[in-house]
Design an enzyme around this catalytic site. Structure first.
Site: not given
Ligand code: DAT
Ligand code: MG
Length: 142
Positions: A11, A51, A59, A87, A93, A104, A114, A117, A128
Protein backbone atom coordinates in the site's frame (compact mmCIF):
# COMPACT_ATOMS: atom_id res chain seq x y z
CA UNK A 1 0.88 -29.65 -1.84
CA UNK A 2 -1.90 -27.27 -2.82
CA UNK A 3 -0.54 -24.60 -5.19
CA UNK A 4 -2.42 -21.32 -5.16
CA UNK A 5 -1.90 -17.76 -6.38
CA UNK A 6 -2.79 -14.62 -4.47
CA UNK A 7 -2.78 -10.86 -5.03
CA UNK A 8 -0.50 -8.81 -2.79
CA UNK A 9 -0.40 -5.00 -2.69
CA UNK A 10 2.25 -2.93 -0.96
CA UNK A 11 0.00 0.00 0.00
CA UNK A 12 1.08 3.67 -0.34
CA UNK A 13 2.41 3.74 3.24
CA UNK A 14 4.58 0.68 2.56
CA UNK A 15 6.02 2.26 -0.59
CA UNK A 16 6.63 5.50 1.34
CA UNK A 17 8.41 3.64 4.16
CA UNK A 18 10.76 1.98 1.66
CA UNK A 19 9.84 -1.59 2.52
CA UNK A 20 8.94 -2.94 -0.95
CA UNK A 21 12.16 -4.94 -1.01
CA UNK A 22 11.74 -6.32 2.49
CA UNK A 23 8.22 -7.49 1.72
CA UNK A 24 9.33 -9.20 -1.51
CA UNK A 25 12.31 -10.74 0.32
CA UNK A 26 10.11 -12.20 3.04
CA UNK A 27 7.99 -13.99 0.44
CA UNK A 28 11.03 -15.21 -1.48
CA UNK A 29 12.80 -16.43 1.67
CA UNK A 30 9.66 -18.37 2.54
CA UNK A 31 9.83 -20.10 -0.86
CA UNK A 32 6.93 -18.32 -2.50
CA UNK A 33 7.38 -17.19 -6.13
CA UNK A 34 6.63 -13.71 -7.52
CA UNK A 35 5.00 -14.43 -10.92
CA UNK A 36 3.88 -10.86 -11.77
CA UNK A 37 4.91 -7.43 -10.45
CA UNK A 38 4.17 -3.75 -11.17
CA UNK A 39 4.02 -0.29 -9.60
CA UNK A 40 0.90 1.77 -10.30
CA UNK A 41 -1.31 4.53 -8.93
CA UNK A 42 -4.94 3.43 -8.47
CA UNK A 43 -7.87 5.53 -9.67
CA UNK A 44 -10.78 5.95 -7.23
CA UNK A 45 -12.90 3.88 -9.63
CA UNK A 46 -10.51 0.93 -9.58
CA UNK A 47 -10.03 1.25 -5.82
CA UNK A 48 -13.82 1.03 -5.35
CA UNK A 49 -13.90 -2.14 -7.47
CA UNK A 50 -11.07 -3.67 -5.45
CA UNK A 51 -12.81 -2.88 -2.15
CA UNK A 52 -16.42 -3.44 -3.33
CA UNK A 53 -17.13 -5.74 -0.34
CA UNK A 54 -16.62 -2.70 1.94
CA UNK A 55 -18.87 -0.24 0.05
CA UNK A 56 -21.29 1.44 2.48
CA UNK A 57 -19.12 0.86 5.56
CA UNK A 58 -18.06 3.91 7.62
CA UNK A 59 -14.38 3.49 6.73
CA UNK A 60 -14.93 3.05 2.96
CA UNK A 61 -14.25 6.63 1.81
CA UNK A 62 -11.14 6.87 4.00
CA UNK A 63 -9.93 3.53 2.65
CA UNK A 64 -10.31 4.74 -0.95
CA UNK A 65 -8.60 8.05 -0.07
CA UNK A 66 -5.70 6.13 1.42
CA UNK A 67 -5.19 3.47 -1.25
CA UNK A 68 -5.27 6.15 -3.99
CA UNK A 69 -2.96 8.56 -2.08
CA UNK A 70 0.25 7.42 -3.80
CA UNK A 71 1.88 4.67 -5.82
CA UNK A 72 1.39 1.04 -4.81
CA UNK A 73 3.12 -2.17 -5.82
CA UNK A 74 0.95 -5.06 -7.03
CA UNK A 75 2.21 -8.62 -7.30
CA UNK A 76 0.96 -12.12 -7.89
CA UNK A 77 2.47 -14.56 -5.41
CA UNK A 78 2.40 -18.30 -5.99
CA UNK A 79 3.17 -21.37 -3.90
CA UNK A 80 1.86 -24.03 -1.56
CA UNK A 81 -1.27 -22.56 0.06
CA UNK A 82 -0.04 -19.09 -0.88
CA UNK A 83 -3.31 -17.35 0.06
CA UNK A 84 -3.18 -18.64 3.64
CA UNK A 85 0.59 -18.37 4.04
CA UNK A 86 0.63 -14.74 2.85
CA UNK A 87 -2.25 -13.82 5.20
CA UNK A 88 -0.35 -15.35 8.11
CA UNK A 89 2.85 -13.51 7.16
CA UNK A 90 0.87 -10.22 6.92
CA UNK A 91 -0.56 -10.37 10.44
CA UNK A 92 -3.97 -9.20 11.58
CA UNK A 93 -5.92 -6.40 9.85
CA UNK A 94 -5.53 -4.18 12.93
CA UNK A 95 -1.76 -3.85 13.40
CA UNK A 96 -2.27 -3.23 17.12
CA UNK A 97 -3.02 -6.96 17.39
CA UNK A 98 -0.41 -8.15 14.84
CA UNK A 99 2.40 -10.29 16.24
CA UNK A 100 6.02 -9.13 15.95
CA UNK A 101 7.59 -10.98 13.03
CA UNK A 102 4.56 -10.39 10.84
CA UNK A 103 4.71 -7.62 8.24
CA UNK A 104 2.02 -5.53 9.94
CA UNK A 105 3.45 -6.42 13.36
CA UNK A 106 6.83 -5.09 12.31
CA UNK A 107 5.85 -2.02 10.24
CA UNK A 108 2.33 -0.78 11.05
CA UNK A 109 0.48 0.63 14.04
CA UNK A 110 -2.96 1.81 12.88
CA UNK A 111 -5.71 0.03 10.92
CA UNK A 112 -5.93 2.88 8.42
CA UNK A 113 -2.25 2.48 7.48
CA UNK A 114 -1.55 -1.23 7.54
CA UNK A 115 1.07 -1.46 4.77
CA UNK A 116 -0.10 -4.53 2.83
CA UNK A 117 -3.07 -6.25 1.21
CA UNK A 118 -3.41 -9.97 0.53
CA UNK A 119 -6.40 -11.79 -0.94
CA UNK A 120 -8.51 -13.57 1.71
CA UNK A 121 -9.84 -16.55 -0.31
CA UNK A 122 -9.51 -18.40 -3.61
CA UNK A 123 -12.46 -16.47 -5.08
CA UNK A 124 -11.07 -13.12 -3.91
CA UNK A 125 -7.65 -13.97 -5.34
CA UNK A 126 -9.05 -14.81 -8.78
CA UNK A 127 -11.21 -11.65 -8.80
CA UNK A 128 -8.47 -9.34 -7.49
CA UNK A 129 -5.64 -10.59 -9.74
CA UNK A 130 -7.80 -9.64 -12.76
CA UNK A 131 -8.17 -6.06 -11.46
CA UNK A 132 -4.39 -5.54 -11.70
CA UNK A 133 -3.02 -7.94 -14.32
CA UNK A 134 -3.78 -9.18 -17.82
CA UNK A 135 -3.25 -12.91 -18.16
CA UNK A 136 -0.25 -12.25 -20.46
CA UNK A 137 1.50 -10.25 -17.71
CA UNK A 138 1.55 -13.29 -15.40
CA UNK A 139 4.40 -15.76 -15.71
CA UNK A 140 2.62 -19.10 -15.47
CA UNK A 141 5.51 -21.17 -16.90
CA UNK A 142 7.23 -23.65 -14.48
P1 DAT B 1 -7.64 -7.02 5.29
O1 DAT B 1 -6.90 -5.90 4.61
O2 DAT B 1 -6.85 -7.59 6.43
O3 DAT B 1 -8.12 -8.07 4.33
P2 DAT B 1 -10.40 -6.09 5.41
O4 DAT B 1 -10.61 -6.75 4.07
O5 DAT B 1 -11.37 -6.42 6.48
O6 DAT B 1 -8.94 -6.38 5.97
O7 DAT B 1 -10.42 -4.51 5.23
C1 DAT B 1 -9.75 -3.91 4.13
C2 DAT B 1 -9.00 -2.71 4.65
O8 DAT B 1 -9.95 -1.74 5.13
C3 DAT B 1 -8.09 -2.99 5.84
O9 DAT B 1 -6.80 -3.43 5.42
C4 DAT B 1 -8.02 -1.66 6.51
C5 DAT B 1 -9.41 -1.07 6.25
N1 DAT B 1 -10.30 -1.31 7.40
C6 DAT B 1 -10.92 -2.48 7.71
N2 DAT B 1 -11.65 -2.36 8.82
C7 DAT B 1 -11.50 -1.07 9.21
C8 DAT B 1 -12.01 -0.30 10.30
N3 DAT B 1 -12.83 -0.82 11.21
N4 DAT B 1 -11.63 1.00 10.38
C9 DAT B 1 -10.79 1.55 9.48
N5 DAT B 1 -10.29 0.89 8.43
C10 DAT B 1 -10.63 -0.41 8.30
MG1 MG C 1 -9.58 -8.08 2.92
Amino acid sequence: TMESTTLVLVKPDGVQKGIIGDIISRFERRGLKIIALKMLHLSRERAAIHYEEHQGKPFFDGLVDFITSGPIVAMVVKGNQAIKVVRTMMGTTNPVDALPGTIRGDYALTIGHNVIHGSDSELSAIREIKIYFDEKEINRLD
